[in-house]
Write a protein that holds these residues in place. Structure first.
Motif, PDB file in Angstrom:
ATOM      1  N   ASP A 126       0.797  -1.028  -0.061  1.00 25.99           N
ATOM      2  CA  ASP A 126       0.114  -0.081   0.022  1.00 25.99           C
ATOM      3  C   ASP A 126       0.838   1.214   0.043  1.00 25.99           C
ATOM      4  O   ASP A 126       0.387   2.433   0.659  1.00 25.99           O
ATOM      5  N   GLY A 127       2.086   1.147  -0.775  1.00 22.10           N
ATOM      6  CA  GLY A 127       2.958   2.503  -0.684  1.00 22.10           C
ATOM      7  C   GLY A 127       3.867   2.610   0.345  1.00 22.10           C
ATOM      8  O   GLY A 127       4.580   3.506   0.367  1.00 22.10           O
ATOM      9  N   ILE A 128       3.623   1.820   1.275  1.00 20.85           N
ATOM     10  CA  ILE A 128       4.621   1.834   2.640  1.00 20.85           C
ATOM     11  C   ILE A 128       5.290   0.543   2.701  1.00 20.85           C
ATOM     12  O   ILE A 128       5.048  -0.368   3.148  1.00 20.85           O
ATOM     13  N   ILE A 129       6.642   0.691   2.094  1.00 13.65           N
ATOM     14  CA  ILE A 129       7.581  -0.368   2.107  1.00 13.65           C
ATOM     15  C   ILE A 129       7.510  -1.277   3.364  1.00 13.65           C
ATOM     16  O   ILE A 129       7.511  -2.480   3.411  1.00 13.65           O
ATOM     17  N   GLU A 130       7.674  -0.397   4.624  1.00 17.60           N
ATOM     18  CA  GLU A 130       7.879  -1.238   5.973  1.00 17.60           C
ATOM     19  C   GLU A 130       6.516  -1.987   6.295  1.00 17.60           C
ATOM     20  O   GLU A 130       6.961  -2.624   7.347  1.00 17.60           O
ATOM     21  N   GLN A 131       5.525  -1.995   5.574  1.00 23.64           N
ATOM     22  CA  GLN A 131       4.189  -2.793   6.133  1.00 23.64           C
ATOM     23  C   GLN A 131       4.878  -4.152   5.395  1.00 23.64           C
ATOM     24  O   GLN A 131       3.913  -5.225   5.958  1.00 23.64           O
ATOM     25  N   SER A 132       5.377  -4.330   4.422  1.00 22.34           N
ATOM     26  CA  SER A 132       5.960  -5.708   3.847  1.00 22.34           C
ATOM     27  C   SER A 132       7.141  -6.102   4.256  1.00 22.34           C
ATOM     28  O   SER A 132       7.473  -7.138   4.338  1.00 22.34           O
ATOM     29  N   PHE A 133       8.377  -5.188   4.430  1.00 27.22           N
ATOM     30  CA  PHE A 133       9.603  -5.564   4.871  1.00 27.22           C
ATOM     31  C   PHE A 133      10.251  -4.720   5.723  1.00 27.22           C
ATOM     32  O   PHE A 133       9.849  -3.674   5.812  1.00 27.22           O
ATOM     33  N   SER A 134      10.968  -5.387   6.884  1.00 24.59           N
ATOM     34  CA  SER A 134      11.426  -4.472   7.658  1.00 24.59           C
ATOM     35  C   SER A 134      12.707  -3.812   7.129  1.00 24.59           C
ATOM     36  O   SER A 134      13.512  -4.252   5.974  1.00 24.59           O
ATOM     37  N   ARG A 135      13.191  -2.587   7.944  1.00 24.35           N
ATOM     38  CA  ARG A 135      14.519  -2.263   7.258  1.00 24.35           C
ATOM     39  C   ARG A 135      15.516  -2.952   6.948  1.00 24.35           C
ATOM     40  O   ARG A 135      16.384  -3.052   6.447  1.00 24.35           O
ATOM     41  N   ASP A 136      15.799  -3.597   8.108  1.00 23.05           N
ATOM     42  CA  ASP A 136      16.636  -4.803   8.396  1.00 23.05           C
ATOM     43  C   ASP A 136      16.937  -5.830   7.163  1.00 23.05           C
ATOM     44  O   ASP A 136      17.716  -6.137   6.679  1.00 23.05           O
ATOM     45  N   GLU A 137      15.444  -6.338   6.826  1.00 23.27           N
ATOM     46  CA  GLU A 137      15.640  -7.243   5.692  1.00 23.27           C
ATOM     47  C   GLU A 137      15.818  -6.461   4.245  1.00 23.27           C
ATOM     48  O   GLU A 137      16.507  -7.031   3.604  1.00 23.27           O
ATOM     49  N   LEU A 138      15.460  -5.335   4.132  1.00 20.50           N
ATOM     50  CA  LEU A 138      15.649  -4.449   3.015  1.00 20.50           C
ATOM     51  C   LEU A 138      17.281  -4.557   2.728  1.00 20.50           C
ATOM     52  O   LEU A 138      18.061  -4.486   1.846  1.00 20.50           O
TER      53      LEU A 138
END
Length: 384
Positions: A275-287
């Motif tokens: 929904d346009g908010i990356i952190e809803q699907s991936f944590s910053r650590d994962e990215l």
């Protein structure tokens, strides 16, 4: 085939060098547009960069990566890195899972436990898998090809040698993005080894036979082809660049970690069910674990070469040509294309089709439970 254990280790000097480059980033002027309208949002990228430089702990990520058993194998002169996780059950079924771009072998860390040890999640231990997750040549710790011509078809040949070298006489394959192409090539070129393949993406170069003997296009197929072409025109600039001038782009992305984060981070937002908010699907650590793998191994340039090679060897099928092993397909709602079932049935024996309730292009990271359930369901008939 010579196999050696492998552990990820990045030197302190390389970590400090990354942090220094992040702190010394030269930021461009922000464009006069809404966030994400013309590409990556500057404010989001600045926040990610600050965290990458001063908050992200690579050593913690490294420990997590090394929690899975990893190896390297010499196959036909090519060093291939792979995860090989044995299943916990009476007779684990072997499966090779292939990542895509801009992912890596790390994509599947969230789904490995569920596939290898289903009993730990309340499932049946007889559904356990032996899972092999190789890194495509030129990605992460797999050696970059030294000669041209390594497309999805040649990678499939390497995987066939890898799986037989590991002692698996027959096995299944799964993949999305580039990994879908490799899995299709495995089924097409090595049907004597591959029981079936499960896909969560259909390669853009896939073209069934459409000669005079073929049935006319359905309205659903015509709509799909129009939507695919429109997407390529508006969103496919990255792919066109990768497949025509990868060497030129590699100089900038290999030299600037922020440039790399912009190029890859935008795709994780655009192609996921966030929904346009990356952190809803991936944590910053994962990215940042995924980004750091590209950065530390300096493989962004070699990873893009697959697009060049696949353009020269597209996935086209001739009149009467069919892929014999059965196919399962998981259609995630935020995937970048949605082929109708009939489009696949022109070439494949589609034995399982599922319209998924949520998830996007990075299904193994976004919806590992849903994807694992579909993989278990598809391969269950082959266990006997």
């Amino acid at each position: 085939m010579h196999i050696e254990p492998f552990s990820v280790y990045i030197s302190e000097g390389e970590i400090e060098g990354l942090q220094r480059r992040l702190h010394e980033t030269r930021w461009p002027l922000a464009s006069p547009s809404e966030p994400w309208q013309r590409g990556v949002d500057t404010n989001w990228l600045r926040e990610l960069t600050r965290y990458w430089a001063d908050g992200f702990d690579w050593r913690t990520a490294e420990l997590a990566l090394n929690a899975q058993p990893q190896f390297t194998a010499q196959i036909e002169g090519q060093r291939v890195h792979f995860v090989h996780r044995r299943g916990v059950g009476p007779a684990p079924y072997p499966i090779v899972i292939t990542h895509g771009w801009p992912g890596s072998f790390f994509e599947f860390y969230s789904v490995l436990d569920q596939l290898c040890d289903p009993a730990a999640f309340g499932g049946d231990p007889s559904d356990a898998f032996d899972v092999v997750v190789p890194s495509i040549p030129g990605f992460a710790f797999s050696q970059a090809p030294t000669q041209p011509g390594i497309s999805s078809f040649q990678v499939a040949d390497l995987w066939a040698s890898l799986m037989t070298g590991l002692g698996y006489g027959r096995f299944g394959a799964q993949g999305g993005d580039l990994g879908a192409g490799v899995s299709i090539a495995l089924a097409s070129r090595h049907p004597q080894l591959v029981d079936g393949i499960h896909l969560n993406f259909l390669p853009g170069s896939y073209q069934p036979a459409l000669g005079p003997a073929a049935p006319p296009l359905t309205k659903a197929e015509e709509a799909f082809l129009r939507a695919r072409d429109q997407w390529a025109m508006l969103e496919g600039g990255y792919s066109h660049m990768h497949s025509t001038r990868p060497d030129t782009l590699a100089f900038s992305l290999n030299d600037s970690p922020v440039g790399l984060a912009a190029w890859i981070g935008e795709k994780f937002r655009a192609w996921s069910d966030c929904d346009g908010i990356i952190e809803q699907s991936f944590s910053r650590d994962e990215l940042l674990t995924n980004l750091s793998l590209y950065w530390f191994t300096q493989t962004i340039g070699s990873s893009m070469q697959m697009y060049w090679e696949n353009r020269l060897q597209p996935m086209r099928f001739a009149d009467g040509q069919r892929v014999l092993p059965p196919v399962g397909f998981a259609n995630f709602p935020k995937e970048i294309n949605h082929p109708p079932r009939s489009w696949l049935e022109r070439t494949f024996n589609v034995a399982q089709w599922a319209d998924m309730p949520s998830g996007g292009h990075f299904a193994a990271m976004e919806e590992p439970t849903l994807l694992a359930a579909e993989i278990r369901r598809f391969f269950k008939p082959f266990r006997s």
